[in-house]
Design a protein around this motif. Structure first.
Motif, PDB file in Angstrom:
ATOM      1  N   ASP A 299      -0.587   4.218   1.039  1.00  9.87           N
ATOM      2  CA  ASP A 299      -1.334   4.857   1.811  1.00  9.87           C
ATOM      3  C   ASP A 299      -0.417   5.458   2.940  1.00  9.87           C
ATOM      4  OD1 ASP A 299      -3.491   4.804   0.631  1.00  9.87           O
ATOM      5  OD2 ASP A 299      -4.540   3.203   1.765  1.00  9.87           O
TER       6      ASP A 299
ATOM      7  N   TRP B 148      -6.835   0.143   9.583  1.00  7.69           N
ATOM      8  CA  TRP B 148      -7.695   1.152   9.689  1.00  7.69           C
ATOM      9  C   TRP B 148      -7.713   2.042   8.740  1.00  7.69           C
ATOM     10  CZ3 TRP B 148     -11.652  -0.032  13.095  1.00  7.69           C
ATOM     11  CH2 TRP B 148     -11.400  -1.011  13.938  1.00  7.69           C
ATOM     12  N   ARG B 149      -8.715   2.605   8.547  1.00  7.78           N
ATOM     13  CA  ARG B 149      -8.616   4.011   7.584  1.00  7.78           C
ATOM     14  C   ARG B 149      -9.539   5.042   8.152  1.00  7.78           C
ATOM     15  NH1 ARG B 149     -10.779   4.089   1.312  1.00  7.78           N
ATOM     16  NH2 ARG B 149     -10.159   6.201   0.816  1.00  7.78           N
ATOM     17  N   GLN B 150      -9.037   6.241   8.348  1.00  6.90           N
ATOM     18  CA  GLN B 150      -9.961   7.322   9.167  1.00  6.90           C
ATOM     19  C   GLN B 150     -10.972   7.995   8.149  1.00  6.90           C
ATOM     20  OE1 GLN B 150      -7.106  10.682   9.901  1.00  6.90           O
ATOM     21  NE2 GLN B 150      -8.325  11.268  11.711  1.00  6.90           N
TER      22      GLN B 150
ATOM     23  N   HIS C  53     -15.862   5.191   5.122  1.00  4.19           N
ATOM     24  CA  HIS C  53     -15.581   5.167   3.742  1.00  4.19           C
ATOM     25  C   HIS C  53     -16.729   3.915   3.185  1.00  4.19           C
ATOM     26  CE1 HIS C  53     -12.273   7.497   3.547  1.00  4.19           C
ATOM     27  NE2 HIS C  53     -11.940   7.069   4.645  1.00  4.19           N
TER      28      HIS C  53
ATOM     29  N   VAL D 156      -2.370   1.334   8.452  1.00 10.15           N
ATOM     30  CA  VAL D 156      -3.252   1.563   7.194  1.00 10.15           C
ATOM     31  C   VAL D 156      -3.657   0.393   6.483  1.00 10.15           C
ATOM     32  CG1 VAL D 156      -2.336   3.796   6.788  1.00 10.15           C
ATOM     33  CG2 VAL D 156      -1.272   1.861   5.809  1.00 10.15           C
ATOM     34  N   GLN D 157      -3.078  -0.995   7.131  1.00 10.83           N
ATOM     35  CA  GLN D 157      -3.586  -2.064   6.896  1.00 10.83           C
ATOM     36  C   GLN D 157      -4.896  -2.701   7.425  1.00 10.83           C
ATOM     37  OE1 GLN D 157      -1.833  -3.560   4.236  1.00 10.83           O
ATOM     38  NE2 GLN D 157      -0.793  -1.857   4.131  1.00 10.83           N
TER      39      GLN D 157
ATOM     40  N   ILE E 209     -10.547  -1.791   7.396  1.00  8.91           N
ATOM     41  CA  ILE E 209     -10.186  -2.511   6.080  1.00  8.91           C
ATOM     42  C   ILE E 209     -10.679  -3.609   5.733  1.00  8.91           C
ATOM     43  CG2 ILE E 209      -8.191  -2.933   4.541  1.00  8.91           C
ATOM     44  CD1 ILE E 209      -8.376   0.217   5.091  1.00  8.91           C
TER      45      ILE E 209
ATOM     46  N   TRP F 110     -13.804   5.889  12.337  1.00 14.62           N
ATOM     47  CA  TRP F 110     -12.733   5.054  11.451  1.00 14.62           C
ATOM     48  C   TRP F 110     -13.519   3.764  10.750  1.00 14.62           C
ATOM     49  CZ3 TRP F 110      -7.816   6.207  11.600  1.00 14.62           C
ATOM     50  CH2 TRP F 110      -7.378   7.140  12.587  1.00 14.62           C
ATOM     51  N   THR F 111     -12.801   3.294   9.711  1.00 19.17           N
ATOM     52  CA  THR F 111     -13.433   2.134   8.909  1.00 19.17           C
ATOM     53  C   THR F 111     -12.375   1.113   9.037  1.00 19.17           C
ATOM     54  OG1 THR F 111     -14.521   3.716   7.449  1.00 19.17           O
ATOM     55  CG2 THR F 111     -14.152   1.572   6.530  1.00 19.17           C
TER      56      THR F 111
ATOM     57  N   SER G 260       0.764  -1.176   0.153  1.00 20.14           N
ATOM     58  CA  SER G 260      -0.062   0.011  -0.130  1.00 20.14           C
ATOM     59  C   SER G 260       0.716   1.360  -0.064  1.00 20.14           C
ATOM     60  CB  SER G 260      -0.863   0.138   1.260  1.00 20.14           C
ATOM     61  OG  SER G 260      -1.568   1.252   1.285  1.00 20.14           O
TER      62      SER G 260
END
Length: 78
Positions: free
Chosen positions: A4, A73-75, A78, A70-71, A22, A19-20, A2
Motif C-alpha cells: 500500500d 490507518w486506511r483512508q 472499510h 498505512v500500517q 487497521i 478513516w479506518t 505491505s
C-alpha cells in the motif's frame, strides 16, 4: 510487507475525512476528522487534528501526518 502507498493528503481537505483503523481497539474502527487544529501563526504549517471515533464518540488529538501510516490507518471506511 505491505504494498500500500500512503494516501496523498491535502491538509486543507482533512476536515470530515473518514478513516479506518487497521488494528481497531475498544471496538473503535471507523473515525472522522472532527477538527483541524490550525496554528495561531498563519505562516506555520498544520500539525494537529482531532479524530473522533464513530462508535464511542471518543476524541483524540494526533499529528495529521500519522494518517499517512498505512500500517495504522486506511483512508475511507472499510
Amino acid at each position: 510487507m505491505s504494498t500500500d502507498k500512503p494516501p496523498k493528503l491535502n491538509p486543507r481537505k482533512l476536515l470530515l475525512s473518514k478513516w479506518t483503523a487497521i488494528a481497531p481497539q475498544r471496538k473503535e474502527k471507523h473515525f472522522i476528522v472532527s477538527k483541524v487544529l490550525w496554528p495561531d501563526d498563519p505562516a506555520a504549517p498544520l500539525e494537529w487534528i482531532e479524530l473522533e471515533a464513530v462508535y464511542s464518540k471518543r476524541l483524540q488529538v494526533l499529528p495529521w501526518r500519522d494518517l499517512l501510516d498505512v500500517q495504522i490507518w486506511r483512508q475511507g471506511w472499510h
